[in-house]
Design an enzyme around this catalytic site. Structure first.
Site, mmCIF file in Angstrom:
data_model
loop_
_atom_site.group_PDB
_atom_site.id
_atom_site.type_symbol
_atom_site.label_atom_id
_atom_site.label_comp_id
_atom_site.label_asym_id
_atom_site.label_seq_id
_atom_site.Cartn_x
_atom_site.Cartn_y
_atom_site.Cartn_z
ATOM 1 N N SER A 47 0.814 -1.215 0.000
ATOM 2 C CA SER A 47 0.000 0.000 0.000
ATOM 3 C C SER A 47 0.854 1.274 0.000
ATOM 4 O O SER A 47 0.336 2.368 -0.214
ATOM 5 C CB SER A 47 -0.954 0.019 1.198
ATOM 6 O OG SER A 47 -0.230 0.028 2.408
ATOM 7 N N HIS A 48 2.170 1.138 0.261
ATOM 8 C CA HIS A 48 3.030 2.322 0.279
ATOM 9 C C HIS A 48 4.291 2.153 -0.556
ATOM 10 O O HIS A 48 5.266 2.863 -0.373
ATOM 11 C CB HIS A 48 3.330 2.750 1.722
ATOM 12 C CG HIS A 48 2.097 3.271 2.380
ATOM 13 N ND1 HIS A 48 1.136 2.451 2.921
ATOM 14 C CD2 HIS A 48 1.619 4.540 2.515
ATOM 15 C CE1 HIS A 48 0.127 3.178 3.382
ATOM 16 N NE2 HIS A 48 0.391 4.448 3.154
ATOM 17 N N ASP A 188 -5.021 0.607 1.370
ATOM 18 C CA ASP A 188 -5.575 -0.729 1.154
ATOM 19 C C ASP A 188 -7.024 -0.654 0.662
ATOM 20 O O ASP A 188 -7.476 -1.558 -0.044
ATOM 21 C CB ASP A 188 -5.467 -1.569 2.431
ATOM 22 C CG ASP A 188 -4.061 -2.115 2.612
ATOM 23 O OD1 ASP A 188 -3.408 -2.453 1.591
ATOM 24 O OD2 ASP A 188 -3.586 -2.179 3.749
HETATM 25 P P1 NDP Z 1 -1.184 -4.117 8.666
HETATM 26 O O1 NDP Z 1 -2.476 -4.311 9.339
HETATM 27 O O2 NDP Z 1 -0.967 -4.784 7.363
HETATM 28 O O3 NDP Z 1 0.023 -4.552 9.615
HETATM 29 C C1 NDP Z 1 0.174 -3.940 10.862
HETATM 30 C C2 NDP Z 1 1.310 -4.584 11.614
HETATM 31 O O4 NDP Z 1 0.913 -5.884 12.029
HETATM 32 C C3 NDP Z 1 2.568 -4.774 10.775
HETATM 33 O O5 NDP Z 1 3.675 -4.527 11.569
HETATM 34 C C4 NDP Z 1 2.484 -6.224 10.331
HETATM 35 O O6 NDP Z 1 3.746 -6.828 10.112
HETATM 36 C C5 NDP Z 1 1.792 -6.864 11.518
HETATM 37 N N1 NDP Z 1 0.979 -8.017 11.158
HETATM 38 C C6 NDP Z 1 0.055 -8.102 10.172
HETATM 39 N N2 NDP Z 1 -0.510 -9.319 10.185
HETATM 40 C C7 NDP Z 1 0.052 -10.017 11.201
HETATM 41 C C8 NDP Z 1 -0.109 -11.333 11.725
HETATM 42 N N3 NDP Z 1 -0.993 -12.181 11.196
HETATM 43 N N4 NDP Z 1 0.653 -11.705 12.763
HETATM 44 C C9 NDP Z 1 1.548 -10.856 13.305
HETATM 45 N N5 NDP Z 1 1.759 -9.590 12.845
HETATM 46 C C10 NDP Z 1 1.012 -9.183 11.814
HETATM 47 O O7 NDP Z 1 -0.864 -2.556 8.508
HETATM 48 P P2 NDP Z 1 -1.880 -1.355 8.210
HETATM 49 O O8 NDP Z 1 -2.753 -1.777 7.091
HETATM 50 O O9 NDP Z 1 -2.524 -0.933 9.466
HETATM 51 O O10 NDP Z 1 -0.880 -0.225 7.726
HETATM 52 C C11 NDP Z 1 -0.183 -0.389 6.495
HETATM 53 C C12 NDP Z 1 0.799 0.717 6.297
HETATM 54 O O11 NDP Z 1 0.131 1.934 6.020
HETATM 55 C C13 NDP Z 1 1.733 1.010 7.467
HETATM 56 O O12 NDP Z 1 3.060 0.954 6.986
HETATM 57 C C14 NDP Z 1 1.395 2.432 7.878
HETATM 58 O O13 NDP Z 1 2.483 3.196 8.349
HETATM 59 C C15 NDP Z 1 0.875 2.988 6.565
HETATM 60 N N6 NDP Z 1 0.043 4.153 6.806
HETATM 61 C C16 NDP Z 1 0.584 5.394 6.576
HETATM 62 C C17 NDP Z 1 -0.169 6.521 6.828
HETATM 63 C C18 NDP Z 1 0.417 7.881 6.658
HETATM 64 O O14 NDP Z 1 -0.261 8.851 6.968
HETATM 65 N N7 NDP Z 1 1.627 8.030 6.191
HETATM 66 C C19 NDP Z 1 -1.560 6.431 7.281
HETATM 67 C C20 NDP Z 1 -2.000 5.081 7.532
HETATM 68 C C21 NDP Z 1 -1.223 3.983 7.276
HETATM 69 P P3 NDP Z 1 4.286 -7.124 8.592
HETATM 70 O O15 NDP Z 1 4.595 -5.783 8.005
HETATM 71 O O16 NDP Z 1 5.492 -7.997 8.789
HETATM 72 O O17 NDP Z 1 3.156 -7.831 7.877
HETATM 73 O O1 PYC Z 2 -2.847 4.536 3.648
HETATM 74 O O2 PYC Z 2 -4.075 5.643 5.086
HETATM 75 C C1 PYC Z 2 -3.154 5.568 4.286
HETATM 76 C C2 PYC Z 2 -2.317 6.771 4.073
HETATM 77 C C3 PYC Z 2 -2.626 8.063 4.350
HETATM 78 C C4 PYC Z 2 -1.548 8.826 3.966
HETATM 79 C C5 PYC Z 2 -0.600 8.003 3.459
HETATM 80 N N1 PYC Z 2 -1.096 6.744 3.547
#
Ligand code: NDP
Ligand code: PYC
Length: 336
Positions: A47-48, A188
């Site tokens: 997603s990033h 996502d």
């Molecule tokens: P996920 O729900 O995919 O994962 C969250 C964390 O849980 C990760 O560290 C992941 O490790 C771990 N994980 C996932 N599944 C399992 C499992 N079955 N067992 C154990 N650990 C698990 O992440 P999100 O969808 O919440 O976020 C995705 C990305 O989006 C992040 O990198 C976040 O920083 C980014 N984001 C950025 C924003 C911004 O404003 N810049 C805003 C919102 C999100 P692993 O990576 O090893 O799978």
């Molecule tokens: O995936 O929610 C997100 C997000 C917001 C800004 C960058 N990524």
């Protein structure tokens, strides 16, 4: 017919840096964003990764962000560094403050980095993981754009507001988690809409506030929900307070990009806390972390946060980074 294609990490990083420079970024900013985005693609943080390039470019074309901003680092107090990112990206601001922040964390035992006037459009783990690789503990939060309805509310206020944490662990790579405080990252939802998948139950609401699993309904006037009901909602509120109120950045609901069609990058703030564990627990922290992981493993845990990413990284470094059909041609066209 186009096929998947494979690049090395350095080939992808170099191609992305060329694209950023062609679209107005200074060489310094282009290098930081390219390494970040190529690293996310390498680690399977889909997603990033390169998925974000279209949003970066439409943002640059809109004039919403300054892609040549030179961050101003302020040495505020023995344990505090502040950075005015000057309407530029957050990662170059972190890069500019990094050595002062590390020095303060090691001398005072703890240091805070407050970045304001910044845009973060990326995964957060690349910001914290390098500190743990140097034996430090790091926690970071960033707020994004209004698209999450607080628990009990009828309209969105919060951003997707991720929290990332990294800690050293003896005998293995650092323990790192990085998660949105919304049920799903906005990225996502966009991927689900593109690929035609439903969202999990409880992820979002449509424009009339009714629960929906249709990603298009969430994107088209709907909103996301926090993960875990009132608990995720409280964490998301905390992120707004730490990343915006505490840094001098905008809350997720405070900026208006209506005059900049194509703008996608949230104009907010970021907070980072770095701790030197040798100042509190002697030199035993990493060994204690290993003890905890061992107990978890013996209790049946077979995947820790970050494990999938590290496995993907090793595979990508061995076999190259795979890009979806048509993706490389698009990147090459943007680089012209
Ligand atoms: P996920 O729900 O995919 O994962 C969250 C964390 O849980 C990760 O560290 C992941 O490790 C771990 N994980 C996932 N599944 C399992 C499992 N079955 N067992 C154990 N650990 C698990 O992440 P999100 O969808 O919440 O976020 C995705 C990305 O989006 C992040 O990198 C976040 O920083 C980014 N984001 C950025 C924003 C911004 O404003 N810049 C805003 C919102 C999100 P692993 O990576 O090893 O799978
Ligand atoms: O995936 O929610 C997100 C997000 C917001 C800004 C960058 N990524």
């Amino acid at each position: 017919m186009s096929h998947e294609q494979t690049l090395s990490y350095s080939e992808l990083e170099s191609l992305l840096a060329t694209i950023f420079r062609k679209h107005g970024a200074s060489p310094a900013v282009a290098a930081v964003l390219a390494a970040n985005c190529a690293g996310a693609q390498r680690d399977g943080a889909e997603s990033h990764g390169v998925f974000r390039m279209a949003g970066y470019l439409s943002t640059l074309a809109s004039g919403w962000v300054n892609p040549a901003a030179v961050p101003v680092v302020e040495d505020v107090a023995p344990g505090v560094v502040a950075v005015d990112a000057c309407n530029g990206f957050a990662q170059p601001a972190l890069a500019a403050a990094r050595s002062l922040l590390t020095h303060k964390a090691r001398s005072a035992g703890i240091a805070v980095l407050a970045i304001r006037n910044s845009h973060h459009f990326a995964a957060l783990w690349p910001d914290v993981e390098p500190f743990a690789e140097e034996g430090l503990v790091a926690l970071s939060v960033v707020n994004s754009m209004t698209c999450v309805v607080p628990h009990g509310a009828v309209r969105p206020v919060f951003g997707t507001n991720p929290i990332a944490f990294a800690a050293p662990c003896e005998g293995r790579e650092p323990l790192v988690f990085d998660m949105a405080t919304s049920a799903l990252a906005h990225g996502d939802v966009q991927i689900a809409a593109r690929e035609g998948h439903d969202l999990p139950e409880g992820a979002g609401v449509d424009a009339s506030g009714q629960p929906t699993q249709d990603p298009r309904a969430v994107l088209d006037g709907g909103a996301l929900l926090p993960f875990g009901g009132h608990k995720g909602s409280a964490l998301s509120m905390m992120v707004e307070l730490l990343a915006a109120a505490l840094t001098g950045g905008h809350f997720s609901f405070e900026f208006d990009w209506a005059e900049h069609p194509g703008a996608k990058t949230p104009w907010t703030g970021q907070l980072m806390i770095v701790i030197d564990p040798s100042k509190t627990g002697g030199n035993r922290f990493a060994a204690r972390a290993r003890d905890l992981v061992q107990q978890m493993t013996e209790a049946g845990v077979n995947r820790l946060a970050g494990d999938r990413r590290h496995r993907q990284r090793q595979a990508a470094l061995r076999e190259g980074i795979t890009l979806a059909p048509g993706c490389l041609a698009q990147l090459q066209a943007w680089a012209q």
